[in-house]
Design a protein around this motif. Structure first.
Motif, PDB file in Angstrom:
ATOM      1  N   UNK A 146     -37.752  28.005  14.467  1.00 34.83           N
ATOM      2  CA  UNK A 146     -38.693  27.003  15.018  1.00 34.83           C
ATOM      3  C   UNK A 146     -38.099  25.567  14.592  1.00 34.83           C
ATOM      4  N   UNK A 147     -38.732  24.464  15.147  1.00 36.73           N
ATOM      5  CA  UNK A 147     -38.502  23.340  14.420  1.00 36.73           C
ATOM      6  C   UNK A 147     -39.808  22.729  14.072  1.00 36.73           C
ATOM      7  N   UNK A 148     -40.067  22.163  12.879  1.00 36.11           N
ATOM      8  CA  UNK A 148     -41.426  21.727  12.336  1.00 36.11           C
ATOM      9  C   UNK A 148     -41.373  20.200  12.192  1.00 36.11           C
ATOM     10  N   UNK A 149     -42.251  19.412  12.708  1.00 34.34           N
ATOM     11  CA  UNK A 149     -42.155  18.096  12.112  1.00 34.34           C
ATOM     12  C   UNK A 149     -43.710  17.714  11.454  1.00 34.34           C
ATOM     13  N   UNK A 150     -43.284  17.065  10.008  1.00 35.65           N
ATOM     14  CA  UNK A 150     -44.369  16.985   9.259  1.00 35.65           C
ATOM     15  C   UNK A 150     -45.035  15.624   9.275  1.00 35.65           C
ATOM     16  N   UNK A 151     -46.188  15.445   8.888  1.00 33.71           N
ATOM     17  CA  UNK A 151     -47.078  14.270   8.989  1.00 33.71           C
ATOM     18  C   UNK A 151     -47.794  14.452   7.434  1.00 33.71           C
ATOM     19  N   UNK A 152     -47.349  13.702   6.539  1.00 37.09           N
ATOM     20  CA  UNK A 152     -47.960  13.782   5.185  1.00 37.09           C
ATOM     21  C   UNK A 152     -48.741  12.376   4.876  1.00 37.09           C
ATOM     22  N   UNK A 153     -49.853  12.532   4.523  1.00 42.01           N
ATOM     23  CA  UNK A 153     -50.740  11.483   4.000  1.00 42.01           C
ATOM     24  C   UNK A 153     -51.468  11.867   2.868  1.00 42.01           C
ATOM     25  N   UNK A 154     -50.716  11.237   1.502  1.00 48.69           N
ATOM     26  CA  UNK A 154     -51.292  11.853   0.331  1.00 48.69           C
ATOM     27  C   UNK A 154     -50.953  13.068  -0.053  1.00 48.69           C
ATOM     28  N   UNK A 155     -52.002  13.993  -0.071  1.00 55.11           N
ATOM     29  CA  UNK A 155     -51.924  15.700  -0.166  1.00 55.11           C
ATOM     30  C   UNK A 155     -52.259  16.254   0.917  1.00 55.11           C
ATOM     31  N   UNK A 157     -51.410  17.514   4.778  1.00 53.51           N
ATOM     32  CA  UNK A 157     -50.220  17.677   5.574  1.00 53.51           C
ATOM     33  C   UNK A 157     -50.507  18.495   6.865  1.00 53.51           C
ATOM     34  N   UNK A 158     -49.744  17.888   7.867  1.00 54.25           N
ATOM     35  CA  UNK A 158     -49.733  18.648   9.314  1.00 54.25           C
ATOM     36  C   UNK A 158     -48.437  18.954   9.704  1.00 54.25           C
ATOM     37  N   UNK A 159     -48.199  20.033  10.187  1.00 56.04           N
ATOM     38  CA  UNK A 159     -46.692  20.573  10.356  1.00 56.04           C
ATOM     39  C   UNK A 159     -46.989  20.854  11.823  1.00 56.04           C
ATOM     40  N   UNK A 160     -46.442  19.918  12.786  1.00 55.30           N
ATOM     41  CA  UNK A 160     -46.545  20.339  14.386  1.00 55.30           C
ATOM     42  C   UNK A 160     -45.046  21.272  14.542  1.00 55.30           C
TER      43      UNK A 160
END
Length: 232
Positions: A146-155, A157-160
Motif C-alpha cells: 500500500x501507499x501511505x501519505x504522512x501528515x506530521x505536526x509536532x508529535x 501523525x496521520x497516515x492516509x
C-alpha cells in the motif's frame, strides 16, 4: 532505565463494545519512575480524566512487571497486571491482564490485551507531506503493498492509505511511529495498529497487529512491515 514519559497503545476499545469507524483507540500517556531506592523500584503513573492510576512493581533486565487496581464506574474493582518487555531503550511490547472483582471479591470478568509502548521524545525526522511504499507481510497471507501519505505536526501523525477512507492516527517519538485506526470489516469492526522505526529519513521496518470482532466472534493477526519513502 525506563524513567520518562511513555506512549502506550492497547486494543482495549474493542473489548468495551464495537466502536464507530474513526473512533480511534486511545494512545495513553504515562510516566515511568525507576529508582533502586524506591520500594517497589518501578512506578508507572497514568493520568485518566484527571485521576492518577498508579502501577508499581519490579524490573529484571528488559522485563517490567507492574500491578495496580482500578475503581470501575459500576462500583467493582479491577486488579491489573502489566508485563512490558523493552526491545530497545525506547520501544516495548507486552500484555495487560485485568481481573474484575465485585464488592464481595468474586471474579466477574477477565480480560487480556496486548500493548505497545514507546518513550516520548522529540521527532527525529519531519515526514510531513511525504508518501511511503508500505509492504506488510503476515505468515500464511499474501503480501500487501500500500501507499501511505504522512501528515506530521509536532508529535502528532496521520497516515492516509491510498484508496481507503479511514486513516491511521498516532504519534511519533524520536524515529519511532505508532498509529492506529478502526474500520468496518466483514460485518464487524477491525482495529489496526502499526509501529515502525526509521533507520534514516527514507527507510524503516516495523510491525503490525490487527484485531477483528463482531457480536459473537473474535480474531486477530500479526505481521511485519517495511517502509520506503517515495522519490518525488
Amino acid at each position: 532505565d525506563a524513567t520518562g514519559d511513555w506512549l502506550i497503545a492497547t486494543r482495549g476499545s474493542l473489548e468495551a463494545g464495537i466502536p464507530d469507524p474513526g473512533d480511534y483507540p486511545d494512545i495513553i500517556e504515562g510516566t515511568i519512575t525507576q529508582d533502586v531506592l524506591m520500594d517497589p523500584p518501578v512506578e508507572l503513573t497514568i493520568d485518566e480524566d484527571g485521576t492518577d492510576l498508579v502501577f508499581t512493581g519490579s524490573v529484571s533486565g528488559p522485563l517490567y512487571r507492574l500491578r495496580g487496581s482500578i475503581d470501575e464506574d459500576n462500583g467493582n474493582t479491577s486488579d491489573v497486571r502489566i508485563d512490558l518487555n523493552l526491545t530497545t531503550d525506547t520501544l516495548g511490547q507486552g500484555v495487560v491482564n485485568s481481573t474484575e472483582l465485585d464488592s464481595t471479591g468474586q471474579v466477574v470478568g477477565e480480560e487480556t490485551e496486548e500493548l505497545v509502548a514507546m518513550k516520548a521524545e522529540a521527532a527525529t525526522f519531519d515526514l510531513n507531506g511525504t508518501s511511503w511504499d508500505v509492504e506488510i507481510t503476515e505468515p500464511g497471507q499474501p503480501t500487501q503493498n500500500v501507499v501511505g501519505t504522512v501528515t506530521q505536526t509536532g508529535s502528532n501523525v496521520t497516515i492516509a492509505i491510498a484508496g481507503e477512507l479511514i486513516p491511521f492516527v498516532g504519534r511519533v517519538s524520536g524515529s519511532t511511529y505508532l498509529a492506529m485506526r478502526t474500520v468496518l470489516d466483514s460485518g464487524g469492526v477491525r482495529t489496526d495498529i502499526i509501529w515502525f522505526e526509521l533507520t534514516d529519513d527514507s527507510n524503516g521496518t516495523g510491525n503490525s497487529r490487527w484485531y477483528w470482532r463482531d457480536d459473537t466472534d473474535f480474531d486477530g493477526g500479526a505481521g511485519s512491515l517495511v517502509v520506503t519513502k517515495q522519490v518525488p
